[in-house]
Design an enzyme around this catalytic site. Sequence first.
Site, PDB file in Angstrom:
ATOM      1  N   TYR A 192     -11.778   2.307  15.113  1.00 24.35           N
ATOM      2  CA  TYR A 192      -9.785   3.170  14.042  1.00 24.35           C
ATOM      3  C   TYR A 192      -9.770   4.726  14.879  1.00 24.35           C
ATOM      4  O   TYR A 192      -9.228   4.683  14.477  1.00 24.35           O
ATOM      5  CB  TYR A 192     -10.858   2.315  13.611  1.00 24.35           C
ATOM      6  CG  TYR A 192      -9.685   2.709  12.211  1.00 24.35           C
ATOM      7  CD1 TYR A 192      -8.063   1.890  11.778  1.00 24.35           C
ATOM      8  CD2 TYR A 192      -9.962   3.906  10.933  1.00 24.35           C
ATOM      9  CE1 TYR A 192      -7.886   2.427  10.693  1.00 24.35           C
ATOM     10  CE2 TYR A 192      -9.244   4.521  10.066  1.00 24.35           C
ATOM     11  CZ  TYR A 192      -8.312   3.372  10.263  1.00 24.35           C
ATOM     12  OH  TYR A 192      -7.113   3.692   9.031  1.00 24.35           O
ATOM     13  N   GLY A 218       0.674  -0.807  -0.550  1.00 25.04           N
ATOM     14  CA  GLY A 218      -0.186  -0.166  -0.041  1.00 25.04           C
ATOM     15  C   GLY A 218       1.053   0.985  -0.177  1.00 25.04           C
ATOM     16  O   GLY A 218       1.365   1.317  -0.749  1.00 25.04           O
ATOM     17  N   LYS A 266      -7.145   6.898  15.256  1.00 22.21           N
ATOM     18  CA  LYS A 266      -6.586   7.818  14.384  1.00 22.21           C
ATOM     19  C   LYS A 266      -6.615   9.209  15.188  1.00 22.21           C
ATOM     20  O   LYS A 266      -5.804   9.959  14.697  1.00 22.21           O
ATOM     21  CB  LYS A 266      -7.237   7.169  13.357  1.00 22.21           C
ATOM     22  CG  LYS A 266      -6.787   6.374  12.077  1.00 22.21           C
ATOM     23  CD  LYS A 266      -5.548   6.134  12.186  1.00 22.21           C
ATOM     24  CE  LYS A 266      -5.223   4.840  11.619  1.00 22.21           C
ATOM     25  NZ  LYS A 266      -3.260   5.352  11.222  1.00 22.21           N
ATOM     26  N   SER A 279      -5.302   8.716   8.521  1.00 23.57           N
ATOM     27  CA  SER A 279      -6.978   8.580   7.506  1.00 23.57           C
ATOM     28  C   SER A 279      -7.896  10.125   7.677  1.00 23.57           C
ATOM     29  O   SER A 279      -7.934  10.552   8.894  1.00 23.57           O
ATOM     30  CB  SER A 279      -6.987   7.523   7.973  1.00 23.57           C
ATOM     31  OG  SER A 279      -8.832   7.202   8.334  1.00 23.57           O
ATOM     32  N   ASP A 300       7.265  -6.285  15.767  1.00 20.96           N
ATOM     33  CA  ASP A 300       5.784  -6.801  15.665  1.00 20.96           C
ATOM     34  C   ASP A 300       4.712  -5.593  16.423  1.00 20.96           C
ATOM     35  O   ASP A 300       5.618  -4.716  18.028  1.00 20.96           O
ATOM     36  CB  ASP A 300       5.613  -8.057  16.084  1.00 20.96           C
ATOM     37  CG  ASP A 300       4.063  -8.468  17.089  1.00 20.96           C
ATOM     38  OD1 ASP A 300       3.232  -7.743  16.434  1.00 20.96           O
ATOM     39  OD2 ASP A 300       3.921  -8.879  17.941  1.00 20.96           O
ATOM     40  N   THR A 356      -5.782   0.029  -1.608  1.00 20.25           N
ATOM     41  CA  THR A 356      -4.859  -1.349  -0.920  1.00 20.25           C
ATOM     42  C   THR A 356      -5.822  -2.272  -0.247  1.00 20.25           C
ATOM     43  O   THR A 356      -6.686  -2.818  -0.339  1.00 20.25           O
ATOM     44  CB  THR A 356      -4.059  -0.265   0.805  1.00 20.25           C
ATOM     45  OG1 THR A 356      -5.767   0.042   1.188  1.00 20.25           O
ATOM     46  CG2 THR A 356      -3.553   1.208   0.541  1.00 20.25           C
TER      47      THR A 356
END
Length: 251
Positions: free
Chosen positions: A166, A12, A170, A153, A76, A199
């Site tokens: 989410y 992406g 953000k 985003s 990770d 993506t």
Amino acid sequence: MGTYMITGATGGIGASIAESLAARGHELILVGSSADRLAKTVTDLGSGAAAKTQTFDPNDPASAARTSRVRTLVLDLSEPPRIEAALAEAGLPDRLDGVVHSAGVVELGRVADLEADEWIDQLMVNLVAPAELTRLLLPALRAARGQVVFVNSGSGLNANPGWAAYAASKHGLRALADSLRAEEPELRVISVYPGRTATEMQRKVRAQENAGYEAESYIQPGTVARLVLDAMETPRDAVVTDLVIRRQPAP
């Protein structure tokens, strides 16, 4: 030339930014959770695959030079407390011209349905990991008066139904960037707010929305990368603090 670290570099937007930086001759530290996918990304950088403009030739000095300036780091990001030990083992340079935080995860769901683990996973990868990684890299970034790019985003500006966890991560990332910018005036801190981009994450989102996915219907990762690089290459007398990218409606 500089040295840049990119998280989420195996696909992406992250892969496209890596391709653009590699084409400019910079040294790269590509971060991802899979050694195999990172290896493929390095091969793609050597062939210009992200830009789809070159044919790979292992005997081509330009391709060889591009990949020789790339190293990988398996990390990770879902376990931020382990980042410090991983960086110490990796032996990173004392100067870093920039870090691009492009890694992210998403799991849609209404507040009534999301369980604690789904909140924790998104907050760890999307917010806590970038904060911890930035903290650990600050001495190297300060030494180079470098840049920190947070690929945020549209959800970092607005929260819609089904996007609570989410969007919260953000919105937090936006706060992290704003605080960092105020605390570290010699660094350039850029928040990027892309709209829906073609993506694998977008493919997953569309599946969660029970809708189809057609890549051509969205902003292309290369377009986002081009705009991010423009912001990063702004002369030192100015800084692009917030870059909002939206798809141009069809006529």
